[in-house]
Design an enzyme around this catalytic site. Structure first.
Site, mmCIF file in Angstrom:
data_model
loop_
_atom_site.group_PDB
_atom_site.id
_atom_site.type_symbol
_atom_site.label_atom_id
_atom_site.label_comp_id
_atom_site.label_asym_id
_atom_site.label_seq_id
_atom_site.Cartn_x
_atom_site.Cartn_y
_atom_site.Cartn_z
ATOM 1 N N ASN A 7 -141.545 -8.998 -32.809
ATOM 2 C CA ASN A 7 -140.372 -8.632 -32.027
ATOM 3 C C ASN A 7 -140.389 -9.467 -30.745
ATOM 4 O O ASN A 7 -141.128 -9.159 -29.807
ATOM 5 C CB ASN A 7 -140.451 -7.124 -31.721
ATOM 6 C CG ASN A 7 -139.273 -6.639 -30.908
ATOM 7 O OD1 ASN A 7 -138.311 -7.375 -30.675
ATOM 8 N ND2 ASN A 7 -139.355 -5.400 -30.460
ATOM 9 N N ARG A 90 -137.785 -8.926 -36.041
ATOM 10 C CA ARG A 90 -136.687 -8.112 -35.545
ATOM 11 C C ARG A 90 -135.731 -9.019 -34.776
ATOM 12 O O ARG A 90 -136.157 -9.783 -33.909
ATOM 13 C CB ARG A 90 -137.230 -7.064 -34.584
ATOM 14 C CG ARG A 90 -136.134 -6.226 -34.006
ATOM 15 C CD ARG A 90 -136.599 -5.542 -32.759
ATOM 16 N NE ARG A 90 -135.630 -4.525 -32.393
ATOM 17 C CZ ARG A 90 -135.930 -3.472 -31.685
ATOM 18 N NH1 ARG A 90 -137.150 -3.286 -31.286
ATOM 19 N NH2 ARG A 90 -135.001 -2.612 -31.377
ATOM 20 N N ARG A 241 -129.080 0.737 -16.926
ATOM 21 C CA ARG A 241 -127.749 0.309 -17.398
ATOM 22 C C ARG A 241 -126.727 1.411 -17.149
ATOM 23 O O ARG A 241 -127.036 2.586 -17.263
ATOM 24 C CB ARG A 241 -127.810 -0.024 -18.892
ATOM 25 C CG ARG A 241 -128.753 -1.162 -19.196
ATOM 26 C CD ARG A 241 -128.882 -1.404 -20.683
ATOM 27 N NE ARG A 241 -130.270 -1.591 -21.047
ATOM 28 C CZ ARG A 241 -130.736 -1.574 -22.285
ATOM 29 N NH1 ARG A 241 -129.909 -1.403 -23.297
ATOM 30 N NH2 ARG A 241 -132.010 -1.753 -22.539
ATOM 31 N N GLU A 386 -139.881 1.765 -35.218
ATOM 32 C CA GLU A 386 -139.054 0.636 -35.649
ATOM 33 C C GLU A 386 -139.892 -0.394 -36.404
ATOM 34 O O GLU A 386 -139.423 -0.999 -37.360
ATOM 35 C CB GLU A 386 -138.369 0.012 -34.430
ATOM 36 C CG GLU A 386 -137.282 0.923 -33.882
ATOM 37 C CD GLU A 386 -136.975 0.679 -32.411
ATOM 38 O OE1 GLU A 386 -137.873 0.924 -31.572
ATOM 39 O OE2 GLU A 386 -135.859 0.248 -32.110
#
Ligand code: AMP
Length: 400
Positions: A7, A90, A241, A386
């Protein structure tokens, strides 16, 4: 069979090596600050662990360093890279065409590079690591790429279209893509297994609440809506965010403070959210600590966050017409009992009722149910994985 999951970020490369027969993590860790001063973390299944600074001028150097730890000295778990049978990469954004787990070829890498504007910080690094692996490993090493946007490609147009002139969708692919797809896919499949039900018969809402957060409506095992949109900033308030913001507010701020597009972009993804509202931290542990000490801005940030989560849960339940299960996952979803409780407040009337004791007593890293016996909706906490999902998708593709 050993599967290596990679990743890559713009200045990082995380990895995990699985022995798939028993899903044992042979080794895992990450390299950070690539191109700066360089740092590596490595742990193996025998308890060897190291965290050290080392020069990592680029991703290739980071990759070679990881391979060195895997194959030599005390840290060794395999004799040579030839013992890696498959690699699962990924990739954050597959663009319009790349959706399902796909075998890595030069055409696929070039397509990811052509789509780099969708995820400028990640795509080039991820494509670079794929190029490197194709070069380094023999053709017998199977390589697959799994996309974070892939799971959401089943969204219908009414969920993915924005109210913009249609040609932006046709010409530039401007639409809701949704993110954390690998996680939403993994936890929804695990939830169906835990409930002993066929996933095709279930309507679920999965809440991936971490530093980045997204909420997904999963109907019959397919994503039909996701709170993250064109990029990973939309939806609910996150660590740094904004979550959803009226675009005219950003236009107003840009004009008022003479900010460039890059400055606005930095502000909405790095200086906003829980950090922006609280003025304290993006880390939930700091927020909880500040709340315990009576800090009102921290409490306000938490209220905004849990209110928005509740709104999404409510709207997705109505969008699907029913709800069987609600799943919490990721850093906050798995660990913050108080956020979980606040996120389902006042929902008893709609059949969502958690058992406060079960919620408080959820054991870290374990799967479990926190709904009250008389809750119509089953509420679950499922640690996301994941990397395991990428490894499983890689093996499934290899055997197809
Ligand atoms: P992630 O992006 O999934 O790694 O999640 C990171 C977020 O999870 C951060 O805001 C952390 O503060 C939060 N988190 C991690 N561990 C805990 C914990 N034990 N209690 C509350 N929040 C936590």
């Amino acid at each position: 069979m050993n599967v290596f999951v990679l990743n890559a970020g713009s200045s990082s490369l995380k990895y995990r090596l699985y022995r798939m027969e028993d899903q044992l993590v042979l080794a895992e860790g990450g390299t950070e600050r690539i191109g700066l001063d360089g740092r590596i973390k490595y742990t193996n299944h025998r308890g060897f662990s190291v965290k050290t600074d080392c020069p990592l001028p680029d991703h290739e150097a980071a990759f070679n360093e990881i391979i060195k730890y895997l194959t030599t000295g005390e840290s060794k778990v395999i004799d040579s890279p030839a013992e890696i049978n498959a690699i699962g990469h990924r990739v954050v954004h597959g663009g319009v065409r790349l959706v399902y787990p796909t075998e890595v070829t030069m055409d696929v890498i070039e397509e990811i590079e052509r789509n780099r504007d969708f995820a400028p910080l990640h795509s080039m690094a991820q494509a670079g690591v794929m190029r490197l692996c194709l070069k380094m490993f023999p053709a017998s090493t199977f390589e697959a790429v799994v996309f974070d946007t892939g799971f959401h490609q089943t969204m219908p147009p009414e969920a993915y279209l924005f109210g913009l002139p249609y040609h932006y969708f046709k010409d530039y692919g401007i639409r809701r893509y949704g993110f954390h797809g690998i996680s939403h896919n993994y936890v929804s499949e695990r939830a169906a297994k835990l409930l002993g039900r066929d996933i095709h018969d279930l309507k679920m809402i999965t809440c991936h609440l971490g530093n980045g957060s997204s909420i997904c409506a999963v109907d019959g095992g397919r994503s039909i809506d996701c709170s993250m949109g064109f990029g990973p900033v939309d939806g609910i308030v996150m660590g740094t965010r904004t979550g959803q913001v009226d675009p005219t507010a950003l236009i107003y701020i840009a004009k008022k403070d003479h900010m460039t597009i890059d400055e606005i972009s930095d502000m909405i993804s790095k200086q906003s959210g829980v950090l922006g509202i609280s003025g304290i931290s993006s880390d939930d542990r700091d927020i909880e600590n500040a709340m315990e000490h009576g800090n009102e801005q921290a409490a306000l940030a938490r209220r905004v966050q849990s209110y928005q989560i509740r709104k999404y849960i409510g709207s997705y339940a109505f969008a699907m017409g029913d709800l069987d299960a609600l799943v919490f996952t990721a850093g906050l979803g798995e660990n913050s009992a108080s956020l979980r409780a606040a996120s389902v407040e006042k929902m008893e009337h709609y059949g969502i009722k958690i058992d406060p004791e079960k919620n408080e007593k959820m054991i870290r890293g374990k799967e479990g149910e926190i709904s009250a016996p008389d809750s119509a909706v089953r509420v679950l906490v499922i640690p996301t994985n994941e990397e395991l999902k990428i490894a499983m998708d890689t093996v499934a593709l290899m055997h197809r």
